[in-house]
Design a protein around this motif. Structure first.
Motif, PDB file in Angstrom:
ATOM      1  N   LEU A 205       2.294  41.527  -6.164  1.00 53.47           N
ATOM      2  CA  LEU A 205       2.392  40.182  -6.681  1.00 53.47           C
ATOM      3  C   LEU A 205       3.393  39.813  -8.111  1.00 53.47           C
ATOM      4  O   LEU A 205       4.342  39.417  -7.811  1.00 53.47           O
ATOM      5  N   VAL A 206       3.583  40.685  -8.975  1.00 56.06           N
ATOM      6  CA  VAL A 206       4.321  40.806  -9.958  1.00 56.06           C
ATOM      7  C   VAL A 206       5.659  41.354 -10.001  1.00 56.06           C
ATOM      8  O   VAL A 206       5.537  42.768  -9.000  1.00 56.06           O
ATOM      9  N   SER A 207       6.530  40.910  -9.180  1.00 59.10           N
ATOM     10  CA  SER A 207       7.593  40.690  -9.029  1.00 59.10           C
ATOM     11  C   SER A 207       8.583  40.228 -10.001  1.00 59.10           C
ATOM     12  O   SER A 207       8.904  39.174 -10.353  1.00 59.10           O
ATOM     13  N   PRO A 208      10.619  40.738  -9.110  1.00 55.15           N
ATOM     14  CA  PRO A 208      11.542  40.103 -10.889  1.00 55.15           C
ATOM     15  C   PRO A 208      11.074  38.382  -9.821  1.00 55.15           C
ATOM     16  O   PRO A 208      11.659  37.414 -10.550  1.00 55.15           O
ATOM     17  N   ALA A 209      10.853  37.993  -8.846  1.00 56.66           N
ATOM     18  CA  ALA A 209      10.228  36.897  -8.090  1.00 56.66           C
ATOM     19  C   ALA A 209       9.899  35.946  -8.291  1.00 56.66           C
ATOM     20  O   ALA A 209       9.506  35.094  -8.968  1.00 56.66           O
ATOM     21  N   PHE A 210       8.371  36.774  -8.919  1.00 55.45           N
ATOM     22  CA  PHE A 210       7.362  36.241  -9.189  1.00 55.45           C
ATOM     23  C   PHE A 210       7.136  36.341 -11.099  1.00 55.45           C
ATOM     24  O   PHE A 210       7.444  34.318 -11.088  1.00 55.45           O
TER      25      PHE A 210
END
Length: 235
Positions: free
Chosen positions: A144-149
Motif C-alpha cells: 500500500l505504501v508507495s510514492p503514489a500513496f
C-alpha cells in the motif's frame, strides 16, 4: 486506454480472499451495512455525518476491534473505516451496533479509490495499522505504501493533519520510512519508530505478530502546511 481499463489493470494492495460468513455476520451485512455504509456517490466523507468534527480515516480496519475502541474513546471525532473483507466488516458492524456508536461510517471498497474521490485537504488523520507487508520481493509492488500513496495522503490531509502507520514487519517499516521521506509535504515526527500513541490500541494482528516474535514499529507524519506534495496522483 480508458480510465475504467486502467483501474482494472492497477495493481492492488489487497486480495479479496473468500471468508466464511457466520449467520450473524451475514445478517449484519444485510441489515446494518445500509445504515453505516459510505455511498459510492458521496462527494465527501464529511457529508456523511450530521455534525462538523475532525475526520479520521482508518485504512484496512479488519474486524473493527481497533476502530470501535478508538471511536468510543474519541467521541468528538468522526471516523470512516475502510475494509474489503466481508467477515471483518460483518463483525465491525455488529460491534458498532452493540456499542451504539454513531460517529462511524464504513466503506467496503479499495481505500485508494475512496481517497482519490476526496477533495484536497479534507481529512484530519489517516491511520494505517498492520497492512499486508507483502514480504516477498516479487510482491513489493502490491504494498500500500508507495510514492503514489504518499502523494495521495499528502493531498487529502488538511494542513497539520497526521498520517499514522504501524507494522510488525521491520523491513516494511524501513520501506515506509524510505518512501515517505521522499514526500516533502509530509514531515516525519520522529521515525523510523515512535512510541505508540495513546490513541492506538493493541490490535489482533499486533498480538499475533508479537507471539511470533515480531517487532512492532509506529511511524507518524504531519502534513506540512507550507509545502506542496509531489508525485501522482493529482498533486
Amino acid at each position: 486506454m480508458s480510465e475504467e481499463q486502467e483501474q482494472r489493470r492497477r495493481v492492488r494492495s489487497f486480495v479479496r480472499r473468500p471468508g466464511r460468513l457466520t449467520p450473524a455476520q451475514q445478517r449484519a451485512l444485510e441489515d446494518l451495512l445500509p445504515i453505516y455504509a459510505v455511498p459510492d456517490d458521496a462527494d465527501t466523507l464529511d457529508e456523511l455525518f450530521e455534525r462538523p468534527a475532525p475526520l479520521i480515516v482508518e485504512i484496512g480496519c479488519g474486524n473493527g476491534e481497533a476502530l470501535c475502541w478508538m471511536a468510543a474513546r474519541e467521541p468528538h471525532a468522526n471516523f470512516v473505516g475502510i475494509e474489503v473483507h466481508e467477515p471483518g466488516v460483518g463483525r465491525l458492524l455488529r460491534g458498532l451496533e452493540a456499542a451504539g456508536l454513531g460517529n462511524v461510517r464504513v466503506a467496503m471498497r479499495d481505500a485508494v479509490e475512496v481517497l482519490q474521490q476526496q477533495p484536497e485537504a479534507s481529512i484530519d488523520m489517516l491511520r494505517v495499522y498492520f497492512p499486508d507487508p507483502w514480504p516477498k520481493k516479487r510482491h513489493h509492488k502490491r504494498r500500500l505504501v508507495s510514492p503514489a500513496f504518499a502523494a495521495l495522503a499528502a493531498r487529502v490531509l488538511r494542513p497539520g493533519g497526521r498520517l499514522h502507520l504501524a507494522t510488525d514487519w521491520v523491513p516494511y517499516a524501513e520501506w515506509m520510512h524510505d518512501v515517505l521521506a521522499e514526500q516533502p509535504a509530509l514531515e516525519n515526527l520522529g521515525g523510523p519508530d515512535v512510541v505508540k500513541p495513546d490513541w492506538r490500541p493493541e490490535t489482533h494482528f499486533e498480538r499475533r505478530g508479537l507471539k511470533r516474535g515480531h517487532e512492532v514499529r509506529d511511524l507518524l507524519y504531519r502534513r506540512r502546511p507550507d509545502v506542496e506534495c509531489v508525485g501522482p496522483p493529482g498533486c
